[in-house]
Motif scaffolding. Structure first.
Motif, PDB file in Angstrom:
ATOM      1  N   LEU A 142       0.785  -1.277  -0.108  1.00  0.00           N
ATOM      2  CA  LEU A 142      -0.079  -0.097   0.000  1.00  0.00           C
ATOM      3  C   LEU A 142       0.896   1.213  -0.032  1.00  0.00           C
ATOM      4  O   LEU A 142       0.459   2.301  -0.726  1.00  0.00           O
ATOM      5  CB  LEU A 142      -0.894  -0.248   1.540  1.00  0.00           C
ATOM      6  CG  LEU A 142      -1.930   1.266   1.330  1.00  0.00           C
ATOM      7  CD1 LEU A 142      -2.614   1.586   0.147  1.00  0.00           C
ATOM      8  CD2 LEU A 142      -2.582   1.130   2.646  1.00  0.00           C
ATOM      9  N   ALA A 143       1.895   1.224   0.665  1.00  0.00           N
ATOM     10  CA  ALA A 143       2.756   2.315   0.999  1.00  0.00           C
ATOM     11  C   ALA A 143       3.582   2.860  -0.499  1.00  0.00           C
ATOM     12  O   ALA A 143       3.489   3.710  -1.026  1.00  0.00           O
ATOM     13  CB  ALA A 143       3.810   2.219   2.055  1.00  0.00           C
ATOM     14  N   TYR A 144       3.901   1.654  -1.340  1.00  0.00           N
ATOM     15  CA  TYR A 144       4.530   1.962  -2.505  1.00  0.00           C
ATOM     16  C   TYR A 144       3.466   2.511  -3.521  1.00  0.00           C
ATOM     17  O   TYR A 144       3.702   3.194  -4.200  1.00  0.00           O
ATOM     18  CB  TYR A 144       5.183   0.780  -3.278  1.00  0.00           C
ATOM     19  CG  TYR A 144       5.926   1.040  -4.533  1.00  0.00           C
ATOM     20  CD1 TYR A 144       6.894   1.327  -4.464  1.00  0.00           C
ATOM     21  CD2 TYR A 144       5.225   0.826  -5.790  1.00  0.00           C
ATOM     22  CE1 TYR A 144       7.873   1.610  -5.586  1.00  0.00           C
ATOM     23  CE2 TYR A 144       5.774   0.886  -6.966  1.00  0.00           C
ATOM     24  CZ  TYR A 144       7.113   1.456  -6.715  1.00  0.00           C
ATOM     25  OH  TYR A 144       8.077   1.880  -7.842  1.00  0.00           O
ATOM     26  N   TRP A 145       2.123   1.924  -3.572  1.00  0.00           N
ATOM     27  CA  TRP A 145       1.014   2.304  -4.418  1.00  0.00           C
ATOM     28  C   TRP A 145       0.834   3.855  -4.281  1.00  0.00           C
ATOM     29  O   TRP A 145       0.467   4.706  -4.909  1.00  0.00           O
ATOM     30  CB  TRP A 145      -0.199   1.361  -4.293  1.00  0.00           C
ATOM     31  CG  TRP A 145      -1.333   1.910  -5.023  1.00  0.00           C
ATOM     32  CD1 TRP A 145      -1.444   1.697  -6.467  1.00  0.00           C
ATOM     33  CD2 TRP A 145      -2.378   2.743  -4.456  1.00  0.00           C
ATOM     34  NE1 TRP A 145      -2.864   2.292  -6.739  1.00  0.00           N
ATOM     35  CE2 TRP A 145      -3.162   3.003  -5.664  1.00  0.00           C
ATOM     36  CE3 TRP A 145      -2.567   3.158  -3.392  1.00  0.00           C
ATOM     37  CZ2 TRP A 145      -4.456   3.847  -5.197  1.00  0.00           C
ATOM     38  CZ3 TRP A 145      -3.874   4.027  -3.245  1.00  0.00           C
ATOM     39  CH2 TRP A 145      -4.586   4.228  -4.083  1.00  0.00           C
ATOM     40  N   LEU A 146       0.566   4.026  -2.704  1.00  0.00           N
ATOM     41  CA  LEU A 146       0.230   5.346  -2.489  1.00  0.00           C
ATOM     42  C   LEU A 146       1.364   6.485  -2.856  1.00  0.00           C
ATOM     43  O   LEU A 146       1.224   7.617  -3.214  1.00  0.00           O
ATOM     44  CB  LEU A 146       0.045   5.513  -0.743  1.00  0.00           C
ATOM     45  CG  LEU A 146      -0.339   6.858  -0.235  1.00  0.00           C
ATOM     46  CD1 LEU A 146      -1.799   7.273  -0.925  1.00  0.00           C
ATOM     47  CD2 LEU A 146      -0.636   6.682   1.319  1.00  0.00           C
ATOM     48  N   GLY A 147       2.715   5.893  -2.874  1.00  0.00           N
ATOM     49  CA  GLY A 147       3.917   6.889  -3.043  1.00  0.00           C
ATOM     50  C   GLY A 147       3.857   7.047  -4.457  1.00  0.00           C
ATOM     51  O   GLY A 147       4.049   8.255  -4.904  1.00  0.00           O
ATOM     52  N   ALA A 148       3.410   6.173  -5.409  1.00  0.00           N
ATOM     53  CA  ALA A 148       3.401   6.255  -6.676  1.00  0.00           C
ATOM     54  C   ALA A 148       2.206   7.271  -7.172  1.00  0.00           C
ATOM     55  O   ALA A 148       2.277   7.960  -8.209  1.00  0.00           O
ATOM     56  CB  ALA A 148       3.243   4.865  -7.468  1.00  0.00           C
ATOM     57  N   ALA A 149       1.204   7.276  -6.355  1.00  0.00           N
ATOM     58  CA  ALA A 149      -0.133   8.160  -6.555  1.00  0.00           C
ATOM     59  C   ALA A 149      -0.015   9.510  -6.110  1.00  0.00           C
ATOM     60  O   ALA A 149      -0.747  10.539  -6.564  1.00  0.00           O
ATOM     61  CB  ALA A 149      -1.222   7.558  -6.201  1.00  0.00           C
ATOM     62  N   LEU A 150       1.072   9.841  -5.253  1.00  0.00           N
ATOM     63  CA  LEU A 150       1.213  11.211  -4.679  1.00  0.00           C
ATOM     64  C   LEU A 150       1.657  12.167  -5.851  1.00  0.00           C
ATOM     65  O   LEU A 150       2.162  11.819  -6.628  1.00  0.00           O
ATOM     66  CB  LEU A 150       1.984  11.010  -3.507  1.00  0.00           C
ATOM     67  CG  LEU A 150       1.524  10.412  -2.142  1.00  0.00           C
ATOM     68  CD1 LEU A 150       2.549  10.423  -1.070  1.00  0.00           C
ATOM     69  CD2 LEU A 150       0.456  11.379  -1.669  1.00  0.00           C
TER      70      LEU A 150
ATOM     71  N   TRP B 252      10.655   5.424  -0.886  1.00  0.00           N
ATOM     72  CA  TRP B 252      11.007   6.171   0.307  1.00  0.00           C
ATOM     73  C   TRP B 252       9.948   5.923   1.295  1.00  0.00           C
ATOM     74  O   TRP B 252      10.041   5.734   2.486  1.00  0.00           O
ATOM     75  CB  TRP B 252      11.288   7.897   0.221  1.00  0.00           C
ATOM     76  CG  TRP B 252      12.604   8.168  -0.241  1.00  0.00           C
ATOM     77  CD1 TRP B 252      13.615   7.340  -0.636  1.00  0.00           C
ATOM     78  CD2 TRP B 252      12.990   9.396  -0.609  1.00  0.00           C
ATOM     79  NE1 TRP B 252      14.725   7.875  -0.966  1.00  0.00           N
ATOM     80  CE2 TRP B 252      14.387   9.366  -1.096  1.00  0.00           C
ATOM     81  CE3 TRP B 252      12.461  10.757  -0.423  1.00  0.00           C
ATOM     82  CZ2 TRP B 252      15.009  10.511  -1.405  1.00  0.00           C
ATOM     83  CZ3 TRP B 252      13.388  11.944  -0.599  1.00  0.00           C
ATOM     84  CH2 TRP B 252      14.655  11.622  -1.053  1.00  0.00           C
ATOM     85  N   LEU B 253       8.399   6.158   0.697  1.00  0.00           N
ATOM     86  CA  LEU B 253       7.446   6.103   1.626  1.00  0.00           C
ATOM     87  C   LEU B 253       7.362   4.564   2.217  1.00  0.00           C
ATOM     88  O   LEU B 253       7.173   4.290   3.330  1.00  0.00           O
ATOM     89  CB  LEU B 253       6.285   6.474   1.183  1.00  0.00           C
ATOM     90  CG  LEU B 253       4.799   6.299   1.568  1.00  0.00           C
ATOM     91  CD1 LEU B 253       4.620   7.119   3.069  1.00  0.00           C
ATOM     92  CD2 LEU B 253       3.852   6.706   0.645  1.00  0.00           C
ATOM     93  N   MET B 254       7.629   3.616   1.056  1.00  0.00           N
ATOM     94  CA  MET B 254       7.820   2.187   1.586  1.00  0.00           C
ATOM     95  C   MET B 254       8.743   1.901   2.528  1.00  0.00           C
ATOM     96  O   MET B 254       8.730   1.147   3.532  1.00  0.00           O
ATOM     97  CB  MET B 254       8.162   1.496   0.288  1.00  0.00           C
ATOM     98  CG  MET B 254       7.979   0.040   0.612  1.00  0.00           C
ATOM     99  SD  MET B 254       8.391  -0.839  -1.020  1.00  0.00           S
ATOM    100  CE  MET B 254      10.339  -0.685  -1.063  1.00  0.00           C
ATOM    101  N   LEU B 255      10.064   2.720   2.272  1.00  0.00           N
ATOM    102  CA  LEU B 255      11.051   2.379   3.308  1.00  0.00           C
ATOM    103  C   LEU B 255      10.852   3.020   4.718  1.00  0.00           C
ATOM    104  O   LEU B 255      11.096   2.167   5.768  1.00  0.00           O
ATOM    105  CB  LEU B 255      12.221   3.185   3.054  1.00  0.00           C
ATOM    106  CG  LEU B 255      13.374   2.934   3.781  1.00  0.00           C
ATOM    107  CD1 LEU B 255      14.022   1.504   3.894  1.00  0.00           C
ATOM    108  CD2 LEU B 255      14.717   3.853   3.217  1.00  0.00           C
TER     109      LEU B 255
END
Length: 709
Positions: free
Chosen positions: A395-403, A411-414
């Motif tokens: 979810l973090a990677y998907w959200l980071g790609a959508a921001l 970075w959000l995923m990390l």
């Protein structure tokens, strides 16, 4: 040289890691070009996570799997680049498999994060160099990990003697801290919160960790005059811990009137002096300072004179109790004096402790696949944490790609990966320290953004690698600051004067920390669910320990079994104590009740203290015991304790001693040659504490069915 001598083991390890990463860059970059060198640095950093202070023979089995995993993950990320769906699948699978390695216990902690970090580095690759194929990139990453593994093995060989000395010194200092803590409690010089059993157990857990680190370093060493001295010192500290635990017994019976306070002050001052000697011995081991001057006989005489000057009412039976307490303290003085004397000896002394006998006391090593089987169920906390992490990171990677600032979704995923822990307590601590550390790191990067000299920026990056490694398990706020420097210095090194993306980094950290906290409530593993397993393990460990300890004149083989069961019992008690600590931040509806958990821990530690006191009396005072009575009473007490701890009807109890109505009274001690009544009293108390301990465990709340979400 003096500065290096003052470095702790974690600092030396961090310095070694920084130099190893730099050496990997120089070697691979010099042989195959700068692109290969930069990729190799990523592999070296991932492999270095598992490079913690260890004996040389343990380094490669830990570092090489991390290097291999980093190369495989790099290849997977590279071949799925450009497809959001495939990348999300890789994130989920890698996260799940990485966290499942925690089935091997704490030693797998660094290994569980290495593939996740490799995934982040691989995702960032096209935004830094991007001048090679996924397979070539994976090859350079794997090569960097292998080069670093060679460095780590060589560094472990070079530092092995120093790491053993530092582990010993740390164990000595931890023992000194525990002795001072015990002195404060005897003198009634602690507040209400510190006087609780939980605070005392926290000190015991710290001491247990330090002793285990010393065992792992010293017991694995090749036999030599130096290592035999060090082994004797570790064994002496372990015995001293048992005596210190036994010193808790009966002090509450002194009371708090004026004579009692004077008795307490005399005993506490002697303990403080003993702690000072242990601290001085630690300095001698770590820094080559002179050995402290020790005379157990002089200590005894001073304590006896001080106790004799205390005016107590005529016929006060507590004088016998004070005599017994002073005698126990005398054993501790003897042991500390023997430790100092052993370190002063230049002659080598043959030791019965062979590597084969010491091996069971060293932390387990290796990656047996059988350890995974118990965790292939949704009831396992490891499985639930792995699933939770896979969902959160995806979810973090998907959200980071959508921001709107989708340049660095990893970075959000990390941020989620480093904050989300297996329990709520650690997640909250990581969340707060991660945010504060990131802010501190961003402020430092603002200063370094004005530096355009790449060698200086590279030096700062290497220093940040070492600092992050040294402090990740000690002060995570410092490690988070260094990690932020590592992340933001890379674009500055490639393009001095460019935008370091500070605003994006701060936003990703805050959002990621919030996501990690929220996902702590998805498939949660509350401590209440682990209570039945921990209680069963603890009852079994104490039953084995009671069976080993309640013996008359044990043989060398039986003494070895006593030491092993003692270590297992301490480990089981520490596991329940850790659960009690973690549950304090959980929602009130699932939290373990303080009174019940502290009651169970209190009776468990008291039973351990009594078992140790019985065996010390058998081994040290057997000349003042009635052998016939002792040989009759010990098997009866052993059978009774083992039966009740195993949940069976109590047998083996002397009918004349039921119902233990006099278990709290103390026999005469002052001027008495026959100490058999004290042994019989302790055996009665062992049976009593075993019953109370089992009853306290039974009062703990049963787990609720785990929530599906």
């Amino acid at each position: 040289m003096k500065l290096l001598q003052r470095l702790e083991a974690a600092h030396l390890n961090g310095l070694s890691v920084a130099l190893g990463v730099a050496a990997t860059h120089i070697v691979v970059g010099g042989l195959f070009g700068e692109t290969a060198g930069l990729a190799a640095v990523g592999g070296a950093v991932c492999a270095s996570l598992t490079d913690v202070p260890n004996p040389p023979q343990r380094v490669l089995p830990r570092v090489l799997p991390a290097a291999f995993a980093a190369a495989v993950v790099t290849a997977l990320v590279g071949v799925t680049d450009g497809s959001l769906a495939l990348t999300l699948a890789v994130v989920a699978v890698v996260s799940f498999l990485s966290l499942m390695t925690l089935a091997w216990g704490l030693r797998a902690g660094p290994l569980s994060f290495s593939p996740v970090l490799a995934m982040v580095f691989a995702m960032a690759w096209d935004r830094t160099t991007g001048a090679t194929s996924p397979w070539a990139h994976a090859l350079w990453v794997g090569l960097g990990g292998c080069v670093y593994a060679g460095w780590a093995r060589a560094a472990a060989v070079v530092l092995r003697h120093r790491l053993r000395e530092l582990a010993l010194a740390a164990a000595l200092r931890a023992t000194a801290v525990r002795v001072r803590s015990r002195a404060q409690r005897i003198a009634l010089a602690v507040g209400a919160d510190e006087a609780r059993i939980r605070a005392s157990i926290a000190d015991d857990v710290m001491l247990a960790d330090a002793l285990q680190a010393a065992r792992d370093q010293v017991f694995a060493a090749r036999r030599s005059p130096r290592s035999r001295k060090q082994t004797d010192l570790v064994l002496g500290l372990i015995e001293l811990r048992d005596l210190l635990l036994a010193s808790r017994l009966d002090t509450e019976l002194l009371g708090q009137d004026f004579p009692a306070r004077q008795w307490r002050a005399a005993l506490a001052d002697t303990l403080r002096h003993l702690a000072d000697v242990l601290a001085a011995l630690a300095d001698a081991v770590a820094y080559g300072a002179p050995l402290p001057e020790v005379s157990a006989e002089a200590w005894r005489a001073q304590l006896a004179a001080r106790l004799a000057d205390i005016c107590a009412p005529d016929g006060d039976s507590r004088t016998h109790l004070v005599s017994a307490l002073a005698s126990r303290l005398g054993h501790m003085l003897d042991d500390v004096g023997a430790m100092v004397a052993r370190q002063a000896l230049r002659d080598d002394i043959d030791s019965p402790w062979t590597p084969e006998k010491l091996a069971p006391f060293v932390s387990p090593e290796g990656w047996p696949l059988a350890a995974l089987k118990p965790h292939l169920t949704l009831q396992s906390s490891v499985m639930r944490h792995a699933l939770r992490s896979a969902l959160a990171l995806s979810l973090a990677y998907w959200l980071g790609a959508a921001l709107p600032w989708a340049a660095h979704p990893f970075w959000l995923m990390l941020s989620v990966a480093v904050v989300l822990r297996g329990n709520l307590e650690q997640t909250i601590a990581r969340r707060n320290n991660r945010i504060i550390g990131t802010v501190q790191g961003c402020l430092l990067v603002l200063l370094l953004a004005h530096v355009h000299w790449v060698p200086l920026l590279s030096l700062c990056f290497i220093a940040a690698v070492g600092v992050a490694h040294a402090y990740v398990n000690r002060r995570y706020r410092v490690a988070a600051t260094a990690a932020t420097l590592m992340a933001l210095l890379q674009p500055l090194m490639l393009a001095p004067g460019s935008d370091p993306f500070i605003g994006e980094r701060l936003a990703d950290t805050v959002i990621g920390a919030g996501l990690a906290w929220l996902f702590s409530f998805v498939l949660p593993s509350w401590e209440r669910a682990a209570v039945p397993r921990l209680a069963t393990q603890l009852r079994g460990a104490l039953a084995r320990h009671a069976a080993n300890m309640l013996r008359w004149m044990p043989s060398p083989e039986e003494q070895l079994a006593q030491r092993l069961s003692r270590q297992q019992a301490y480990t089981a008690l520490a596991a329940l104590a850790a659960a009690a600590q973690r549950t304090r931040v959980e929602p009130e509806s699932v939290r373990l009740p303080d009174a019940q958990i502290e009651g169970a821990l209190s009776h468990g530690y008291r039973l351990m203290a009594l078992l140790g006191a019985v065996q010390h009396q058998v081994q040290r005072r057997n000349a003042r015991l009635d052998a016939a009575k002792a040989e009759t009473a010990l098997p009866l007490a052993r059978k009774a304790c083992v039966d009740v701890l195993n949940g069976e009807p109590m047998t083996g109890t002397d009918p004349a001693e039921i119902p233990d109505g006099d278990a709290g009274a103390w026999p005469e001690h002052l001027g008495q040659q026959d100490l058999t009544p004290w042994l019989l009293r302790r055996l009665r108390l062992c049976r009593h504490e075993a019953r109370e301990f089992v009853a306290a465990l039974d009062r703990l709340p049963a787990p609720r069915p785990p929530s599906p979400r």
